[in-house]
Write a protein that holds these residues in place. Sequence first.
Motif, PDB file in Angstrom:
ATOM      1  N   SER A  21      12.190 -11.678  -5.081  1.00  0.00           N
ATOM      2  CA  SER A  21      12.039 -10.635  -6.096  1.00  0.00           C
ATOM      3  C   SER A  21      11.091  -9.566  -5.588  1.00  0.00           C
ATOM      4  N   CYS A  22      11.347  -8.362  -5.991  1.00  0.00           N
ATOM      5  CA  CYS A  22      10.483  -7.225  -5.673  1.00  0.00           C
ATOM      6  C   CYS A  22      10.222  -6.506  -6.987  1.00  0.00           C
ATOM      7  N   THR A  23       8.986  -6.599  -7.476  1.00  0.00           N
ATOM      8  CA  THR A  23       8.654  -6.060  -8.787  1.00  0.00           C
ATOM      9  C   THR A  23       7.619  -4.955  -8.662  1.00  0.00           C
ATOM     10  N   ALA A  24       7.915  -3.846  -9.291  1.00  0.00           N
ATOM     11  CA  ALA A  24       6.965  -2.735  -9.345  1.00  0.00           C
ATOM     12  C   ALA A  24       6.109  -2.890 -10.585  1.00  0.00           C
ATOM     13  N   SER A  25       4.808  -2.818 -10.395  1.00  0.00           N
ATOM     14  CA  SER A  25       3.889  -2.956 -11.529  1.00  0.00           C
ATOM     15  C   SER A  25       2.939  -1.764 -11.572  1.00  0.00           C
ATOM     16  N   GLY A  26       2.291  -1.627 -12.689  1.00  0.00           N
ATOM     17  CA  GLY A  26       1.408  -0.483 -12.891  1.00  0.00           C
ATOM     18  C   GLY A  26       2.081   0.522 -13.805  1.00  0.00           C
ATOM     19  N   ILE A  28       4.547   2.346 -13.975  1.00  0.00           N
ATOM     20  CA  ILE A  28       5.866   2.643 -13.435  1.00  0.00           C
ATOM     21  C   ILE A  28       6.817   3.055 -14.544  1.00  0.00           C
ATOM     22  N   LEU A  29       7.537   4.112 -14.308  1.00  0.00           N
ATOM     23  CA  LEU A  29       8.600   4.517 -15.221  1.00  0.00           C
ATOM     24  C   LEU A  29       9.957   4.062 -14.710  1.00  0.00           C
ATOM     25  N   SER A  30      10.170   4.173 -13.414  1.00  0.00           N
ATOM     26  CA  SER A  30      11.440   3.737 -12.839  1.00  0.00           C
ATOM     27  C   SER A  30      11.316   3.660 -11.326  1.00  0.00           C
ATOM     28  N   MET A  31      12.245   2.916 -10.724  1.00  0.00           N
ATOM     29  CA  MET A  31      12.372   2.843  -9.265  1.00  0.00           C
ATOM     30  C   MET A  31      13.674   3.495  -8.877  1.00  0.00           C
ATOM     31  N   ASN A  32      13.668   4.154  -7.768  1.00  0.00           N
ATOM     32  CA  ASN A  32      14.896   4.764  -7.271  1.00  0.00           C
ATOM     33  C   ASN A  32      15.569   3.745  -6.343  1.00  0.00           C
ATOM     34  N   ALA A  33      16.003   4.147  -5.199  1.00  0.00           N
ATOM     35  CA  ALA A  33      16.637   3.217  -4.263  1.00  0.00           C
ATOM     36  C   ALA A  33      15.592   2.276  -3.673  1.00  0.00           C
ATOM     37  N   VAL A  34      16.006   1.055  -3.442  1.00  0.00           N
ATOM     38  CA  VAL A  34      15.119   0.038  -2.860  1.00  0.00           C
ATOM     39  C   VAL A  34      15.818  -0.623  -1.685  1.00  0.00           C
ATOM     40  N   GLY A  35      15.082  -0.803  -0.621  1.00  0.00           N
ATOM     41  CA  GLY A  35      15.613  -1.487   0.544  1.00  0.00           C
ATOM     42  C   GLY A  35      14.864  -2.776   0.805  1.00  0.00           C
ATOM     43  N   TRP A  36      15.584  -3.758   1.308  1.00  0.00           N
ATOM     44  CA  TRP A  36      14.976  -5.001   1.783  1.00  0.00           C
ATOM     45  C   TRP A  36      14.989  -4.977   3.309  1.00  0.00           C
ATOM     46  N   TYR A  37      13.835  -5.228   3.889  1.00  0.00           N
ATOM     47  CA  TYR A  37      13.670  -5.264   5.335  1.00  0.00           C
ATOM     48  C   TYR A  37      13.157  -6.631   5.737  1.00  0.00           C
ATOM     49  N   ARG A  38      13.339  -6.957   6.998  1.00  0.00           N
ATOM     50  CA  ARG A  38      12.719  -8.168   7.508  1.00  0.00           C
ATOM     51  C   ARG A  38      12.175  -7.923   8.902  1.00  0.00           C
ATOM     52  N   GLU A  39      11.164  -8.702   9.203  1.00  0.00           N
ATOM     53  CA  GLU A  39      10.492  -8.584  10.504  1.00  0.00           C
ATOM     54  C   GLU A  39      10.234  -9.974  11.027  1.00  0.00           C
ATOM     55  N   ASN A  73      16.667  -2.961 -14.059  1.00  0.00           N
ATOM     56  CA  ASN A  73      15.844  -1.765 -14.250  1.00  0.00           C
ATOM     57  C   ASN A  73      14.840  -1.935 -15.390  1.00  0.00           C
ATOM     58  N   ALA A  74      15.187  -2.726 -16.384  1.00  0.00           N
ATOM     59  CA  ALA A  74      14.263  -2.942 -17.504  1.00  0.00           C
ATOM     60  C   ALA A  74      12.998  -3.663 -17.049  1.00  0.00           C
ATOM     61  N   LYS A  75      13.128  -4.444 -15.982  1.00  0.00           N
ATOM     62  CA  LYS A  75      11.988  -5.195 -15.452  1.00  0.00           C
ATOM     63  C   LYS A  75      11.409  -4.548 -14.203  1.00  0.00           C
TER      64      LYS A  75
END
Length: 121
Positions: A21-26, A28-39, A73-75
């Motif tokens: 999971s990737c959650t934006a907190s603070g 925040i009104l909305s998130m646009n595009a989100v990418g998952w990366y790995r290293e 998006n609600a979360k």
Amino acid sequence: QVQLVESGGGSVQAGGSLRLSCTASGSILSMNAVGWYREAAGKRRYLVGGISSDGSTNYDDEVKGRFTISRDNAKNTVYLQMNSLKPEDTAVYYCNADRLETIDGPMYDFWGQGTQVTVSS
């Protein structure tokens, strides 16, 4: 304070599944595009897949058919469902939001702290 927090990493045997999971907190009104990366250790970070604001997704060929990205998006949360995991999927996984809308204005290129995924054979 605005944060992107990844969770759900851990250790699993080959063939198993995990959901990150990737959650934006603070403020925040909305998130646009989100990418998952790995290293992976000793390798460069690269894009595993992403999801746009309207829900369309794209994946790297290495994970296509095994990984699924979705969003609530609600979360203010984006998920990475990983199935049929292989040892070569072992890496630190990061999410990146190209734009976060906050009450103080937009923020760009926002990264989470990463979560470790280890797949044993």
